[in-house]
Design an enzyme around this catalytic site. Structure first.
Site, mmCIF file in Angstrom:
data_model
loop_
_atom_site.group_PDB
_atom_site.id
_atom_site.type_symbol
_atom_site.label_atom_id
_atom_site.label_comp_id
_atom_site.label_asym_id
_atom_site.label_seq_id
_atom_site.Cartn_x
_atom_site.Cartn_y
_atom_site.Cartn_z
ATOM 1 N N ASP A 162 53.428 -58.644 92.204
ATOM 2 C CA ASP A 162 53.327 -59.125 90.815
ATOM 3 C C ASP A 162 54.604 -59.881 90.428
ATOM 4 O OD1 ASP A 162 50.829 -57.497 90.115
ATOM 5 O OD2 ASP A 162 52.197 -55.974 90.844
ATOM 6 N N HIS A 197 50.583 -51.351 88.641
ATOM 7 C CA HIS A 197 50.105 -52.507 89.417
ATOM 8 C C HIS A 197 48.623 -52.679 89.094
ATOM 9 C CE1 HIS A 197 49.028 -55.353 92.432
ATOM 10 N NE2 HIS A 197 48.130 -54.522 92.914
HETATM 11 P P1 NAX Z 1 41.499 -53.567 104.345
HETATM 12 O O1 NAX Z 1 40.209 -52.976 103.890
HETATM 13 O O2 NAX Z 1 41.502 -54.825 105.120
HETATM 14 O O3 NAX Z 1 42.279 -52.498 105.234
HETATM 15 C C1 NAX Z 1 42.412 -51.172 104.857
HETATM 16 C C2 NAX Z 1 42.541 -50.382 106.122
HETATM 17 O O4 NAX Z 1 42.801 -49.049 105.751
HETATM 18 C C3 NAX Z 1 41.261 -50.382 106.966
HETATM 19 O O5 NAX Z 1 41.569 -50.783 108.294
HETATM 20 C C4 NAX Z 1 40.793 -48.928 106.890
HETATM 21 O O6 NAX Z 1 40.191 -48.513 108.096
HETATM 22 C C5 NAX Z 1 42.111 -48.219 106.626
HETATM 23 N N1 NAX Z 1 41.979 -46.901 106.013
HETATM 24 C C6 NAX Z 1 41.075 -46.488 105.090
HETATM 25 N N2 NAX Z 1 41.263 -45.186 104.827
HETATM 26 C C7 NAX Z 1 42.312 -44.785 105.581
HETATM 27 C C8 NAX Z 1 42.966 -43.549 105.762
HETATM 28 N N3 NAX Z 1 42.563 -42.463 105.112
HETATM 29 N N4 NAX Z 1 43.994 -43.485 106.615
HETATM 30 C C9 NAX Z 1 44.394 -44.573 107.314
HETATM 31 N N5 NAX Z 1 43.813 -45.777 107.190
HETATM 32 C C10 NAX Z 1 42.775 -45.876 106.344
HETATM 33 O O7 NAX Z 1 42.399 -53.685 103.039
HETATM 34 P P2 NAX Z 1 43.738 -54.508 102.822
HETATM 35 O O8 NAX Z 1 43.397 -55.870 102.360
HETATM 36 O O9 NAX Z 1 44.620 -54.359 104.000
HETATM 37 O O10 NAX Z 1 44.347 -53.739 101.543
HETATM 38 C C11 NAX Z 1 44.842 -52.422 101.650
HETATM 39 C C12 NAX Z 1 45.161 -51.856 100.285
HETATM 40 O O11 NAX Z 1 46.162 -52.607 99.628
HETATM 41 C C13 NAX Z 1 43.973 -51.857 99.315
HETATM 42 O O12 NAX Z 1 43.930 -50.597 98.658
HETATM 43 C C14 NAX Z 1 44.338 -52.916 98.322
HETATM 44 O O13 NAX Z 1 43.741 -52.686 97.061
HETATM 45 C C15 NAX Z 1 45.827 -52.766 98.269
HETATM 46 N N6 NAX Z 1 46.585 -53.881 97.711
HETATM 47 C C16 NAX Z 1 47.677 -53.578 96.976
HETATM 48 C C17 NAX Z 1 48.488 -54.543 96.434
HETATM 49 C C18 NAX Z 1 49.697 -54.193 95.627
HETATM 50 O O14 NAX Z 1 50.317 -55.115 95.111
HETATM 51 N N7 NAX Z 1 50.064 -52.931 95.446
HETATM 52 C C19 NAX Z 1 48.155 -55.988 96.605
HETATM 53 C C20 NAX Z 1 47.253 -56.258 97.748
HETATM 54 C C21 NAX Z 1 46.168 -55.256 97.968
HETATM 55 O O15 NAX Z 1 45.126 -55.549 97.060
#
Ligand code: NAX
Length: 330
Positions: free
Chosen positions: A162, A190
């Site tokens: 952000d 966030h």
């Molecule tokens: P993806 O869906 O591409 O990847 C998430 C990965 O996490 C998957 O490979 C899944 O298998 C794995 N996963 C799910 N549950 C798990 C667990 N219990 N233990 C270990 N791994 C697990 O998502 P991606 O685009 O990489 O985003 C990841 C997270 O970042 C999301 O929650 C998203 O909302 C968050 N974000 C946060 C941001 C921030 O500024 N704080 C910005 C970007 C993003 O939106």
């Protein structure tokens, strides 16, 4: 050779993971003479994809990367780690309410908080990226505390993306380069309620409100542009931000381990002790500095005018509501 810093990354086979791991391994976070070891954590169904990521890490032959472990066992994954980057979480699906999402992810972060407390190194620090990251961080911190006292000042939620988004928008509006924008605080959650504080921010050392004369734009357009930037990227790319989110995670850790430039600060969600009259006990994004790259403090004395106070309260209310929704897990 220095002792490697051991970093756990959850969701390591996901979009952000793929943009993040190679840069940690290349030295972008801890510097060009600091070896790193990676503990990559995924859920079972993603282990095959994770294997491919590990093969690519091998094929980079990074001189600083001393070891890569890939696992779906969180106790093994958090063993002896110095940093945990909690990226993995379950995305919000159509028809899912905020409470449902908090409930599903909350359970994940309880388990991870406990596993960190049981297994991590003495000096462990934790950055939560997976959304809703402030409240997920709060949940993990509380879960860990029931097992071992990891101080509250070692838990962070990511608002660097952000901050970067806000700086880029201000620079574009002022017709200057982004490195001229400083002193930008993101306050609060966030989420679209976060407040990008343009009153305290500077462009080329001057208040933003002097450098940009269009105050209506600052109040009415700038804030929604930053707040809804994630949705705008999904709309344009068909996928959520990954490279910029990974970069923000790198910047958060790098800024926490590197002395902050004199006179400046950066934003990160931290445990509120009541500074700036923010409700105690929330994970709330604040202006932070570190002098030595080890301990950090909240920058004091920033002016919070009536407009800003209202914004700080709105995002605080959202975090209090989220906390209420997960109170059974705290
Ligand atoms: P993806 O869906 O591409 O990847 C998430 C990965 O996490 C998957 O490979 C899944 O298998 C794995 N996963 C799910 N549950 C798990 C667990 N219990 N233990 C270990 N791994 C697990 O998502 P991606 O685009 O990489 O985003 C990841 C997270 O970042 C999301 O929650 C998203 O909302 C968050 N974000 C946060 C941001 C921030 O500024 N704080 C910005 C970007 C993003 O939106």
């Amino acid at each position: 050779m220095k002792k490697p810093i051991r970093v756990a990354v959850t969701g390591a086979a996901g979009n952000i993971g793929y943009a993040l791991l190679f840069r940690i391994a290349s030295g972008a976070v801890f510097g060009p003479d600091q070896p790193v070891a990676l503990n990559l954590i995924e859920i079972e169904p993603a282990m095959k994809a994770l294997k491919g990521v590990v093969m690519e890490l091998d094929d980079c032959a990074f001189p600083l990367l001393t070891e890569v472990k890939a696992t779906c066992d969180i106790n093994e994954g958090f063993k002896d780690i110095n940093w945990a980057l909690l990226v993995g979480s379950v995305p919000r699906k159509a028809g899912m309410e905020r409470a449902d999402l908090l409930g599903i992810n909350g359970k994940i972060f309880v388990g991870q908080g406990e596993a960190i407390a049981r297994n991590a190194a003495e000096d462990v620090r934790v950055l939560v990226v997976g959304n809703p990251c402030n409240t997920n961080c709060l949940i993990a911190m509380h879960a860990a505390r029931k097992i071992r006292d990891i101080p509250t000042n070692r838990w962070f939620a990511m608002t660097q993306l952000d901050e970067a988004r806000a700086k880029a928008q201000l620079a574009q509006k002022a017709g200057t380069s982004v490195n001229k924008v400083s002193n930008l605080v993101i306050w609060g959650n966030h989420s679209p309620t976060m407040y990008a504080d343009f009153y305290n921010a500077k462009i080329d050392g001057k208040p933003v409100t002097q450098a940009i004369s269009d105050h209506e734009w600052l109040k009415k357009e700038f804030l929604p542009i930053v707040g809804k930037r994630g949705a705008a990227i999904i709309e344009a790319r068909g996928l959520s931000s990954a490279a910029s989110a990974a970069h923000a995670a790198i910047e958060t850790v790098r800024k926490l381990v590197t002395p902050t430039v004199k006179g400046d600060w950066f934003s990160v969600g931290v445990f509120s002790e009541g500074d700036y009259n923010v409700e105690k006990g929330l994970i709330y994004s604040m202006p932070v500095r570190t002098e030595d790259g080890k301990s950090w403090s909240i920058v004091q004395g920033l002016e919070v005018n009536e407009f800003s106070r209202e914004k700080l309260n709105i995002t605080q209310k959202e975090l209090m509501d989220e906390r209420d929704l997960v109170k059974g897990m705290l």
